[in-house]
Design an enzyme around this catalytic site. Sequence first.
Site, short mmCIF file in Angstrom:
data_model
loop_
_atom_site.label_atom_id
_atom_site.label_comp_id
_atom_site.label_asym_id
_atom_site.label_seq_id
_atom_site.Cartn_x
_atom_site.Cartn_y
_atom_site.Cartn_z
N THR A 90 32.46 45.75 -33.34
CA THR A 90 30.93 46.30 -32.96
C THR A 90 31.26 47.89 -32.28
OG1 THR A 90 29.92 44.34 -32.40
CG2 THR A 90 28.85 46.29 -31.64
N ARG A 113 24.38 33.68 -40.74
CA ARG A 113 24.04 34.12 -39.34
C ARG A 113 23.69 35.64 -39.55
NH1 ARG A 113 26.99 37.64 -35.50
NH2 ARG A 113 26.57 36.86 -33.41
N VAL A 114 22.81 35.80 -38.21
CA VAL A 114 22.57 37.26 -38.10
C VAL A 114 22.64 37.12 -36.61
CG1 VAL A 114 20.37 38.95 -37.66
CG2 VAL A 114 20.77 37.46 -39.84
N GLY A 115 23.36 38.33 -36.08
CA GLY A 115 23.81 38.46 -34.54
C GLY A 115 23.03 39.39 -34.10
N ASP A 116 23.19 39.87 -32.88
CA ASP A 116 22.25 40.76 -32.28
C ASP A 116 22.20 42.33 -32.76
OD1 ASP A 116 24.92 41.59 -31.42
OD2 ASP A 116 24.11 42.09 -29.44
N THR A 150 27.23 45.19 -27.03
CA THR A 150 28.33 44.46 -27.62
C THR A 150 28.81 43.26 -27.02
OG1 THR A 150 30.43 44.62 -28.77
CG2 THR A 150 30.48 45.67 -26.53
N ASP A 156 28.84 38.77 -27.18
CA ASP A 156 28.31 37.29 -27.43
C ASP A 156 26.91 37.73 -28.15
OD1 ASP A 156 27.79 34.96 -28.39
OD2 ASP A 156 28.50 33.95 -26.60
N GLY A 157 26.82 38.09 -29.24
CA GLY A 157 25.60 38.58 -29.60
C GLY A 157 24.41 37.43 -29.74
#
Length: 264
Positions: A121, A149-152, A172, A174-175
Amino acid sequence: MEIGAVAAMRYVKDGIRAARLVMQYTEHTLLVGEKASLFAISMGLPGPMNLSSEESLHKWNKWKENDCQPNFRKNVSPSNSCGPYHPNINSDFSDTSCSSLNHMGTTIRKILPVNIFNHDTISMAVVDKVGHVAVGTSTNGATSKIPGRVGDGPIPGSSAYADDEVGACGATGDGDIMMRFLPCYQVIESMRRGMQPKIAAEDAISRIAIKFPNFIGAVFAVSKNGLHAGACHGWTFQYSVRVPSMEDVEVFTVTPQTASPHVP
């Protein structure tokens, strides 16, 4: 309050530029998947291109040889192979009660290790000479993630947030956990109420750590006047700063904090 984001975008290398194109040339906030790629290419970005490298293919093959472990599946069978996966026979989807959920306590979650070998990130904030504030975050996402999957990264207020009246924040870690708390929105609103960047950053991280004591993550905060700080949990975090008077960036190291919230 201008914003643009892309998620689950393949075949286009420059995700952060694609996000900016969404901001500049659409009334939307977030484009995803194949259509996000087509939009980016139609607006002039190179593509479609193969983004795989020898290194990434080697990592993927090693993961497959290890029966696709570790991964982000839970409550599925088989639990130690590459699938196909099915819900555990003991899972009762007809039970709509929340009695099994621990709403008031902490949650111990199985997480994959986040380190320099699987974490990429980049979040950057800029304050220009007339006081405008901007921030952007770009990432390949979690290693071994489930397709789709879509993270933060593209979620407003989670991995990044900025306001000319206040400052900016980047995040940054664990989204999948951090996006539940919108930590960067929390940081900006805390600073708006008078918190210094250090206290605002520590408060946002503490709110997550109280519920998820084994999560790994970090935020940085910078005020519109250039005052900056960072906070982290579960790892030692570094961020860099540069102002016009400096010949090179200065790197700041932030050590993990305990989960004790600050009360404004």
